[in-house]
Write an enzyme that holds these catalytic residues in place. Structure first.
Site: not given
Ligand code: DGL
Length: 360
Positions: A44, A58, A91, A124-125, A197, A317
């Site tokens: 992103t 986007y 990602s 971020t993923d 995340k 467990e």
């Molecule tokens: N699909 C995403 C990625 O990890 C976009 C989300 C992001 O970067 O926050 O590249």
């Protein structure tokens, strides 16, 4: 899509001034400042929407690293910065092959005398998985910082530029050396081992179960704790020794689950399975037999929890000693899969694997 029009005039002017390659010109003597390489991989932070009001819808991974750097002319006050576009992907598309490519390139950069630190821009993923892999396999005390954004480069209140600025500050600081791979997002500095995340849209999404290591305040990194678990130079894994990672997969639990997915993984030749269990890693009575059968076939089973935070209790467990399972302690399924793949480049012995999971 003409996203450039949406960039501030100043940013575009700075891009022209910086030139497309080489260390960006510093205002003060270049030698006085650390040399930081920004390795861009997409996400992103490199995203562009149709308008500045598109904050959540986007296309990711379309803006190049030179433009990301040019959007933050303040970087020139902190370090000599140059960019490198290694990948341009969301990602979620990282796989073992791309992870190894990134880790090898970063390792190579860290060996260079004219590189003092590396910042990786990343979606971020899967940022936490990449960060953990680097934390476990890079053999350098030089700072490595991952950053990204929750809003695309073209959005109102885009968070990418400040995240890049803060990340370069951290990567350029002596205090960050020897702390392992770090994630800098939303003014906070997190250890790769612990960060995850937690929310799909909010800017405040990266959290660590035991809290961040520090914060960036007015351009100064402020550290309050240090990671205790071995990483980078203290770790037994070395990216330069790893040619490939064995196939390891995650079995997710849910009410009324069945054995179909697990059997498919086994039929596909997986070497290890991470059990993303309920609560503290629990196993439904009707999945007991399929798990035991998998283990009898030589598949390594690592129990963990599907919860964001927690702890999987050995012999709680489930009788792990009797079933010859490994537990992942407090680690998430995604990071456990990375650690299992690394560990299985060395051993398939479950006692050894359990030692590794307790250690890292
Ligand atoms: N699909 C995403 C990625 O990890 C976009 C989300 C992001 O970067 O926050 O590249």
């Amino acid at each position: 899509m003409n996203f450039l029009k949406l960039f501030k005039g100043a940013a575009v002017a700075a891009l022209v001034a910086a030139g497309p390659a080489g260390w960006a010109q510093a205002q003060a003597p270049a030698q006085a400042k650390p040399n930081i390489v920004i390795v861009a991989t997409g996400g992103t932070i490199a995203g562009a929407g149709a308008s500045s009001a598109n904050v959540n819808a986007y296309q990711s991974a379309v803006v190049g690293v030179d433009k990301l750097i040019a959007a933050v002319p303040e970087l020139r006050n902190v370090a000599n910065v140059r960019g490198e576009q290694l990948l341009q992907i969301g990602s979620e598309s990282f796989n073992n092959e791309r992870w190894l490519k990134l880790a090898r390139r970063v390792s190579e950069l860290l060996k260079s005398n004219d590189v003092d630190g590396v910042v990786i821009t990343h979606g971020t993923d899967t940022m936490e998985e990449t960060a953990y892999l680097l934390n476990l396999t890079l053999k350098s005390k030089k700072p490595v910082v991952l950053t990204g954004a929750m809003r695309p480069a073209t959005a109102l209140s885009a968070d990418g530029p400040l995240n890049v600025y803060n990340s370069v500050i951290v990567a350029a600081s002596k205090q960050a050396a020897g702390l392992g791979t770090l994630v800098v997002m939303n003014d906070e500095i997190h250890s790769a081992r612990d960060v995850i995340k937690t929310q799909s849209l909010k800017v405040e999404t990266f959290k660590s179960q035991y809290g961040p290591l520090g914060m960036v305040v007015e351009g100064e990194p402020r550290f309050y704790r240090a990671p205790i678990r071995p990483h980078t130079t203290q770790s037994e894994f070395d990216i330069e020794q790893i040619q490939s990672m064995p196939e390891t997969n995650v079995v997710y639990t849910y009410g009324n689950m069945n054995r179909t997915a697990m059997d498919a993984f086994i039929a596909s030749g997986t070497k290890g399975l991470v059990w993303a269990g309920f609560g503290a890693g629990s196993v439904p009575d009707y999945m007991d037999a399929p798990l035991k059968e998998a283990r009898a076939k030589g598949i390594v089973l690592v129990r963990t929890t599907r919860l964001a935070y927690g702890y999987t209790v050995r012999n709680g467990e489930t009788n792990d000693d009797k079933n010859d399972y490994v537990v992942a302690e407090d680690q998430t399924p995604g990071k456990s899969r990375i650690l299992l793949a690394l560990a299985m480049t060395k051993t398939h012995d479950t006692k050894e694997l359990q030692r590794i999971f307790w250690k890292y």
